[in-house]
Design an enzyme around this catalytic site. Structure first.
Site, short mmCIF file in Angstrom:
data_model
loop_
_atom_site.label_atom_id
_atom_site.label_comp_id
_atom_site.label_asym_id
_atom_site.label_seq_id
_atom_site.Cartn_x
_atom_site.Cartn_y
_atom_site.Cartn_z
N TYR A 175 43.62 49.92 36.11
CA TYR A 175 43.01 49.22 37.25
C TYR A 175 43.78 49.53 38.53
O TYR A 175 43.17 49.83 39.57
CB TYR A 175 43.00 47.72 36.97
CG TYR A 175 42.56 46.86 38.13
CD1 TYR A 175 41.24 46.87 38.57
CD2 TYR A 175 43.46 46.03 38.80
CE1 TYR A 175 40.83 46.08 39.64
CE2 TYR A 175 43.06 45.23 39.86
CZ TYR A 175 41.75 45.26 40.27
OH TYR A 175 41.35 44.48 41.33
N GLU A 181 37.65 36.90 41.86
CA GLU A 181 38.83 36.30 42.47
C GLU A 181 38.75 34.78 42.38
O GLU A 181 39.77 34.11 42.17
CB GLU A 181 38.97 36.75 43.93
CG GLU A 181 39.30 38.22 44.13
CD GLU A 181 40.70 38.61 43.69
OE1 GLU A 181 41.50 37.71 43.37
OE2 GLU A 181 40.98 39.82 43.65
N TRP A 212 45.44 37.61 36.52
CA TRP A 212 44.42 38.63 36.77
C TRP A 212 44.14 39.43 35.50
O TRP A 212 42.99 39.87 35.28
CB TRP A 212 44.84 39.55 37.91
CG TRP A 212 43.81 40.58 38.19
CD1 TRP A 212 43.91 41.93 38.02
CD2 TRP A 212 42.47 40.35 38.68
NE1 TRP A 212 42.73 42.54 38.37
CE2 TRP A 212 41.83 41.60 38.78
CE3 TRP A 212 41.76 39.20 39.04
CZ2 TRP A 212 40.52 41.74 39.22
CZ3 TRP A 212 40.44 39.33 39.47
CH2 TRP A 212 39.84 40.58 39.56
#
Length: 209
Positions: free
Chosen positions: A39, A61, A69
């Protein structure tokens, strides 16, 4: 004659940067987990300027708030399936049956408030088209300068622009768009560059030289 001054020594790389087996320097958070590394290398910080892409990242988010995350990233395929690939028109039409379906979906984060906010935010995204659209609004808050952090501690978590973006979105009916969440969004989509200066990705977005 005065003695010559010693040559300036190059700064040592930050302890927050790890050089991988491939010879590339990354922040510690992206150095070990293969999913996070991929990522970081291929997506994080690159410009996102399309409506669906921005709506997806804004939604993820929001779901990430209070979680890691990595958790959200691992669930992203399930999120995309559950939320119609984050098509704003489709998500804006979700009703009570969809909310119950989402609350029963173990593949996503089953938080009623965040689910309802995502559906509401889809409607707000559609409505925003009459005023230039979500990408134009979000990118209008790009600052004149971007941080140049050498360490993780030097990376801010909010900015005047993220606070202003948060207020602008809230005024248009968006929820779960606080200043910290919006700064994370701005980092993720290239509006600011918070790659550590020693990272191989620093300056790779093309937005900041």
């Amino acid at each position: 004659m005065p003695a010559s001054l010693p040559a300036a020594q190059p700064e040592e790389p930050s302890a927050d940067v790890v050089v991988g087996a491939d010879g590339l320097a990354r922040p510690r958070w992206a150095a070990t987990d293969p999913l996070l590394r991929s990522y970081y290398d291929t997506e994080w910080g690159l410009p996102v300027r399309d409506e669906r892409g921005l709506f997806e990242r804004l939604s993820l988010e929001a779901f990430q708030s209070g979680l890691s995350w990595a958790t959200i990233l691992r669930k992203r395929p399930a999120f995309r399936a559950a939320f119609a690939d984050f098509d704003p028109d489709t998500v804006a039409g979700f009703g009570d049956a969809d909310v119950e379906r989402l609350l029963a979906d173990a593949g996503i984060v089953r938080n009623r408030a965040k689910i309802l906010a995502t559906i509401g935010n889809a409607g707000a995204t559609v409505a925003l088209r009459e005023d230039g659209g979500l990408p134009a609004l979000v990118w209008s808050f790009r600052p004149d300068v971007t941080p140049q952090p050498r360490t993780i501690a030097e990376i801010p978590t909010t900015s005047p622009e993220s606070r202003a973006l948060s207020a602008a979105l809230r005024a248009r009916g968006f929820r779960f768009v606080g200043p910290t969440t919006m700064f994370a969004l701005m980092e993720a989509v290239g509006i600011v560059d918070t790659h550590l200066v020693d990272s191989h990705r620093r300056g790779s977005s093309g937005v900041w030289s």
